[in-house]
Motif scaffolding. Structure first.
Motif, short mmCIF file in Angstrom:
data_model
loop_
_atom_site.label_atom_id
_atom_site.label_comp_id
_atom_site.label_asym_id
_atom_site.label_seq_id
_atom_site.Cartn_x
_atom_site.Cartn_y
_atom_site.Cartn_z
N ASP A 79 9.49 4.59 -2.23
CA ASP A 79 8.51 3.70 -1.62
C ASP A 79 9.18 2.43 -1.09
O ASP A 79 8.86 1.95 0.00
CB ASP A 79 7.42 3.32 -2.62
N ASP A 80 10.12 1.89 -1.87
CA ASP A 80 10.84 0.68 -1.47
C ASP A 80 11.63 0.91 -0.18
O ASP A 80 11.56 0.11 0.76
CB ASP A 80 11.77 0.23 -2.60
N LEU A 81 12.37 1.99 -0.13
CA LEU A 81 13.18 2.29 1.04
C LEU A 81 12.30 2.60 2.25
O LEU A 81 12.56 2.12 3.36
CB LEU A 81 14.11 3.47 0.74
N PHE A 82 11.24 3.34 2.03
CA PHE A 82 10.29 3.62 3.11
C PHE A 82 9.71 2.31 3.66
O PHE A 82 9.66 2.10 4.87
CB PHE A 82 9.17 4.53 2.63
N GLY A 83 9.30 1.42 2.76
CA GLY A 83 8.72 0.14 3.18
C GLY A 83 9.69 -0.70 3.99
O GLY A 83 9.33 -1.28 5.01
N ALA A 84 10.95 -0.75 3.54
CA ALA A 84 11.96 -1.52 4.26
C ALA A 84 12.22 -0.89 5.64
O ALA A 84 12.35 -1.61 6.64
CB ALA A 84 13.26 -1.58 3.44
#
Length: 133
Positions: A79-84
Motif C-alpha cells: 500500500d505504501d509503495l502503491f501510494g507513493a
C-alpha cells in the motif's frame, strides 16, 4: 540494478525490436551483476504480455524463472509503495509515465540504484542510467 518490463520482453520475444541487443547485453554484462531488483507490477506486465499473445506456457516459464532466481528480488507493491507511485503519477502530468513506471522510479530511489536494465525512454527522462547504452 533495476529490471524493467521492456528489457525482459526484449530478452524473451524474438520479434522484439531490441531482442538482439538485449540478448547480447545479457550474455556479456549481466552475469557480473549479483543482485537484480524488479517489482511485482513489472512481473505482472511481463507475464500478461506473453499470455495475452497466446503464449501461456512461455508466460509461466518466465514467471517461474524470475521467482526462482536467487539474483532477482521481486519487490511486492505494498500500500505504501502503491501510494507513493500514485502520487508521483499524479504529479507528473507533463509526462507519459505509466503507474508501473512511477512505482519503479520510487523503488529505484529508495534502493539508491543507479542503473536500470530498460529500453523505456521514461527511465532516461526521469534521470536514470539505462543499460544497454
Amino acid at each position: 540494478m533495476f529490471l524493467d518490463t521492456g528489457y525482459l520482453i526484449a530478452l524473451e520475444a524474438s520479434d522484439d525490436q531490441h531482442h538482439d541487443e538485449a540478448i547480447q547485453h545479457w550474455r556479456q554484462s549481466v552475469p557480473d551483476i549479483s543482485s537484480i531488483v524488479t517489482t511485482t507490477y513489472v512481473f505482472d506486465e511481463v507475464v500478461t504480455f506473453f499470455n495475452s499473445r497466446g503464449h501461456h506456457s512461455k508466460a509461466v516459464e518466465i514467471g517461474r524463472r524470475l521467482l526462482r532466481s536467487p539474483r532477482v528480488e521481486a519487490i511486492r507493491v505494498t500500500d505504501d509503495l502503491f501510494g507513493a507511485g500514485w502520487r508521483r503519477f499524479q504529479e507528473r502530468s507533463d509526462k507519459r509515465y505509466s503507474l508501473t513506471d512511477c512505482i519503479s522510479f520510487i523503488v529505484v530511489e529508495r534502493r539508491r540504484l543507479e542503473e536500470a536494465l530498460a529500453f523505456d525512454q521514461h527511465f532516461q527522462q526521469a534521470g536514470y542510467q539505462t543499460l544497454p547504452d
